[in-house]
Design a protein around this motif. Sequence first.
Motif, mmCIF file in Angstrom:
data_model
loop_
_atom_site.group_PDB
_atom_site.id
_atom_site.type_symbol
_atom_site.label_atom_id
_atom_site.label_comp_id
_atom_site.label_asym_id
_atom_site.label_seq_id
_atom_site.Cartn_x
_atom_site.Cartn_y
_atom_site.Cartn_z
ATOM 1 N N THR A 125 -60.657 32.509 55.319
ATOM 2 C CA THR A 125 -60.717 33.857 54.762
ATOM 3 C C THR A 125 -61.713 34.706 55.547
ATOM 4 O OG1 THR A 125 -60.237 33.014 52.540
ATOM 5 C CG2 THR A 125 -61.187 35.218 52.693
ATOM 6 N N GLU A 160 -64.732 36.931 46.322
ATOM 7 C CA GLU A 160 -63.645 37.189 45.370
ATOM 8 C C GLU A 160 -62.320 36.626 45.866
ATOM 9 O OE1 GLU A 160 -61.228 41.176 44.075
ATOM 10 O OE2 GLU A 160 -63.407 41.272 43.971
ATOM 11 N N VAL A 161 -62.019 36.861 47.149
ATOM 12 C CA VAL A 161 -60.746 36.405 47.707
ATOM 13 C C VAL A 161 -60.716 34.881 47.818
ATOM 14 C CG1 VAL A 161 -59.308 36.433 49.780
ATOM 15 C CG2 VAL A 161 -60.290 38.558 48.920
ATOM 16 N N ASP A 164 -59.716 33.338 44.612
ATOM 17 C CA ASP A 164 -58.411 33.724 44.064
ATOM 18 C C ASP A 164 -57.375 32.672 44.439
ATOM 19 O OD1 ASP A 164 -55.870 34.928 43.559
ATOM 20 O OD2 ASP A 164 -56.799 36.904 43.605
ATOM 21 N N LYS A 165 -57.010 31.804 43.489
ATOM 22 C CA LYS A 165 -56.100 30.699 43.772
ATOM 23 C C LYS A 165 -54.706 31.191 44.146
ATOM 24 C CE LYS A 165 -58.500 27.258 40.956
ATOM 25 N NZ LYS A 165 -58.396 26.298 39.819
ATOM 26 N N ASP A 166 -54.255 32.275 43.530
ATOM 27 C CA ASP A 166 -52.917 32.800 43.832
ATOM 28 C C ASP A 166 -52.817 33.230 45.296
ATOM 29 O OD1 ASP A 166 -51.996 32.343 41.292
ATOM 30 O OD2 ASP A 166 -52.433 34.368 40.567
ATOM 31 N N LEU A 167 -53.853 33.907 45.804
ATOM 32 C CA LEU A 167 -53.847 34.332 47.199
ATOM 33 C C LEU A 167 -53.909 33.128 48.133
ATOM 34 C CD1 LEU A 167 -56.191 37.468 47.194
ATOM 35 C CD2 LEU A 167 -53.691 37.410 47.322
ATOM 36 N N GLN A 168 -54.687 32.117 47.762
ATOM 37 C CA GLN A 168 -54.773 30.909 48.578
ATOM 38 C C GLN A 168 -53.408 30.217 48.667
ATOM 39 O OE1 GLN A 168 -57.776 29.643 50.060
ATOM 40 N NE2 GLN A 168 -58.645 31.622 49.495
#
Length: 204
Positions: A125, A160-161, A164-168
Amino acid sequence: MRNLLAVLALVLAFALGAFVTWHFSHRPEPMPDAPALIVKIREVARLESLDVSLYRKIDFTPDPREQKTTWGAIAQWAAYTLHQPRGRAIVFAVAHLGVDLRRLDLNGLKVSGRRVEVVLPHVQTSVEIKPAETEIIGSNLDSAQTAQLFEKAKNAFEAEVSADKDLQIRARSSAEQSLKSLFTGLGFTDVVFVERLSPEPKHG
């Protein structure tokens, strides 16, 4: 009758010869092994990246800097008392989440016939702040303090990113689709993404 048998034998020999020729000319090529796959991946791999636009309202008051002299400390205290530095802004950024497939090595790949297991490298990231798009709500910060504001915003975005499990998951899915297309094109019928490779079978 003999002529008929001779013709049948000739036809049979021709058919047999044609079958043998076809068999050896159409034998499937052997599946690539793990080292060959690594070479293929590095030939075509790029950083599979998911880009996400972000923005946040930031309210920033820098901490006083340590001064080398007593008079400097007094002057700074007076400045902070009379006119405390403060910045408020809406900061825009782009987060890049990616899996660098060039980092995939033999420790993350196992070939068994037409099945291949893959352990993907971790998602990386990074955050790119967009100062030109930042909207200043109110600020009396100097240039150094403004840089601190942007650094604070960048660190907050990255935390924050990364959480974020959804973004990962979306970033991993992009890399998985890329590799699955490559391996399927090479003839593999079972492409599995795992946390760790299955152990080799014990012989004897």
